[in-house]
Design a protein around this motif. Structure first.
Motif, PDB file in Angstrom:
ATOM      1  N   ARG A 217      28.094  30.975  47.510  1.00  0.00           N
ATOM      2  CA  ARG A 217      27.793  30.525  48.865  1.00  0.00           C
ATOM      3  C   ARG A 217      28.339  31.494  49.919  1.00  0.00           C
ATOM      4  O   ARG A 217      28.333  31.186  51.119  1.00  0.00           O
TER       5      ARG A 217
ATOM      6  N   SER B 245      28.756  35.111  52.200  1.00  0.00           N
ATOM      7  CA  SER B 245      27.836  35.955  52.964  1.00  0.00           C
ATOM      8  C   SER B 245      28.344  37.390  53.012  1.00  0.00           C
ATOM      9  O   SER B 245      28.000  38.150  53.909  1.00  0.00           O
TER      10      SER B 245
ATOM     11  N   ARG C 164      23.034  33.424  50.543  1.00  0.00           N
ATOM     12  CA  ARG C 164      23.096  33.091  51.966  1.00  0.00           C
ATOM     13  C   ARG C 164      22.573  34.254  52.815  1.00  0.00           C
ATOM     14  O   ARG C 164      21.810  34.055  53.773  1.00  0.00           O
TER      15      ARG C 164
ATOM     16  N   ARG D 253      19.238  34.205  55.253  1.00  0.00           N
ATOM     17  CA  ARG D 253      19.283  34.566  56.674  1.00  0.00           C
ATOM     18  C   ARG D 253      18.392  35.762  57.007  1.00  0.00           C
ATOM     19  O   ARG D 253      17.779  35.804  58.073  1.00  0.00           O
TER      20      ARG D 253
ATOM     21  N   GLU E 139      21.425  25.006  57.651  1.00  0.00           N
ATOM     22  CA  GLU E 139      21.649  26.152  56.775  1.00  0.00           C
ATOM     23  C   GLU E 139      22.250  25.744  55.438  1.00  0.00           C
ATOM     24  O   GLU E 139      21.816  26.240  54.385  1.00  0.00           O
ATOM     25  N   GLU E 140      23.228  24.861  55.423  1.00  0.00           N
ATOM     26  CA  GLU E 140      23.856  24.480  54.145  1.00  0.00           C
ATOM     27  C   GLU E 140      22.863  23.741  53.253  1.00  0.00           C
ATOM     28  O   GLU E 140      22.809  23.974  52.036  1.00  0.00           O
TER      29      GLU E 140
ATOM     30  N   LEU F 191      20.492  26.353  51.936  1.00  0.00           N
ATOM     31  CA  LEU F 191      21.166  27.156  50.916  1.00  0.00           C
ATOM     32  C   LEU F 191      21.265  26.379  49.606  1.00  0.00           C
ATOM     33  O   LEU F 191      21.107  26.958  48.525  1.00  0.00           O
TER      34      LEU F 191
END
Length: 356
Positions: free
Chosen positions: A175, A177, A184, A188, A202-203, A206
């Motif tokens: 998880r 970045s 992730r 994005r 976003e979570e 993901l």
């Protein structure tokens, strides 16, 4: 207007356990949502919240994604394993009324599944909304608007083109970045044009990416060596091979389908995944000197994915169908996330046609 939320159900259809998210009344106007690669039915949740409660929304997790069974994908069938799974759901009375003809919405890989569903079961599709769909000639390895192969074995497509770091991070549930290949970072940078469009979801989104089953039978699949650049060709198992033009090529079948429901094609003009200049097309990357050894545009030009889809839909219209292309400026690969108002308007327009 009440906010729609999905509830998850588990059904057995086409011989496998499928997780299905459902919203709306059983007798509502039916809408079937088919997600794309490296995601799940929850990828549609931000869209469903914006839909009116008059719709009956059904969104399955495809095999190997979300909470559905990690069943193998036979790449030699193209995307038909997925389409057969989805078709079986249409006959489940807990999901749809008898003889329902839903508006079928397919995103990316799901667009290919939706096309396959229409070809195989035209009497069960009321309308088609293709959101940034894979080309009807598959992903990669084709040189022109007619899908002519670049190489006999479609080298440079399939599982061998997957980034091994991304696959490893998927398998590990990463998880973070901190690397370009982290799920992730990929979400994005490539799923949307502007990461701000992910906002509070976003979570959740993901989570859908990380739900992808990895391995030879799922993502990315198996690869075989090739004498042609870049030295790898599609194998016979797994998702990326099922997308390769070796196995997925249905342009002529789509044009010839007897019953032609209306088609709406929605895409962003800065999509970096499905594009005539796709950052996932090794030939295009080679033309930028980002992949060494590219043999040049005469031997291996980038795939004109958007041009191919338009050419096939033009043929579909000339053969008695109808389609509508919607190009969203500044939008990337996920129109329903990035431009939800416009996307909902196009979907509701199709439900009106289907219901009429």
């Amino acid at each position: 207007m009440p906010r729609m939320e999905t509830e998850q159900r588990t059904v057995t259809a086409n011989g496998i356990t499928q997780a299905v998210r459902v919203a709306g009344p059983p007798d509502g106007i039916p809408v079937l949502l088919i997600h794309g690669n490296c995601s799940s039915a929850l990828f549609w949740e931000p869209l469903v919240r914006r839909l009116p409660p008059t719709l009956r929304v059904v969104a399955p997790d495809l095999r190997g994604y979300g909470d559905s069974a990690t069943a193998p994908v036979d790449a030699t069938r193209g995307l038909r394993d997925f389409a057969d799974d989805v078709a079986a759901l249409l006959d489940d009375p807990t999901l749809f009324d008898a003889d329902a003809r839903p508006v079928v919405v397919g995103h990316s890989l799901g667009g290919g599944v939706a096309m396959r569903l229409l070809v195989d079961h035209p009497q069960r599709v009321g309308a088609l909304l293709l959101a940034a769909p894979v080309s009807p000639y598959g992903f990669g390895g084709t040189r022109d608007l007619t899908g002519t192969p670049t190489t006999p074995d479609f080298a440079g497509t399939g599982a061998g083109t997957a980034n091994p770091d991304f696959v490893a991070r998927l398998a590990a549930g990463d998880r973070s970045s901190d690397a370009p290949a982290s799920p992730r970072a990929v979400l994005r940078a490539t799923y949307v044009a502007d990461p701000a469009s992910l906002v509070e979801d976003e979570e959740l989104l993901l989570d859908t990416v990380l739900s992808t089953a990895t391995g030879d039978d799922n993502y990315p699949g198996t690869a075989v060596p090739s004498e042609n650049w870049p030295g790898t060709a599609p194998g016979e198992r797994g998702v990326l091979n099922a997308l390769a033009p070796t196995w997925f090529r249905l342009a002529d079948e789509l044009v010839a389908v007897a019953e032609k429901p209306p088609v709406t094609w929605v895409r962003g003009d800065v999509d970096v995944i499905v594009s005539d200049t796709s950052l996932f097309d090794l030939a295009y990357l080679g033309s930028l000197d980002l992949v060494p050894g590219w043999p040049g545009a005469d031997a291996c030009p980038p795939q004109p994915m958007v041009g191919q889809t338009r050419a096939v839909l033009d043929r579909y219209a000339a053969a008695g169908g109808a389609y509508h292309e919607v190009v969203l400026p500044g939008c990337g690969h996920s129109p329903h996330l990035e431009r939800p108002a416009e996307f909902v308007a196009e979907l509701l327009a199709l439900t009106s046609v289907s219901a009429g």
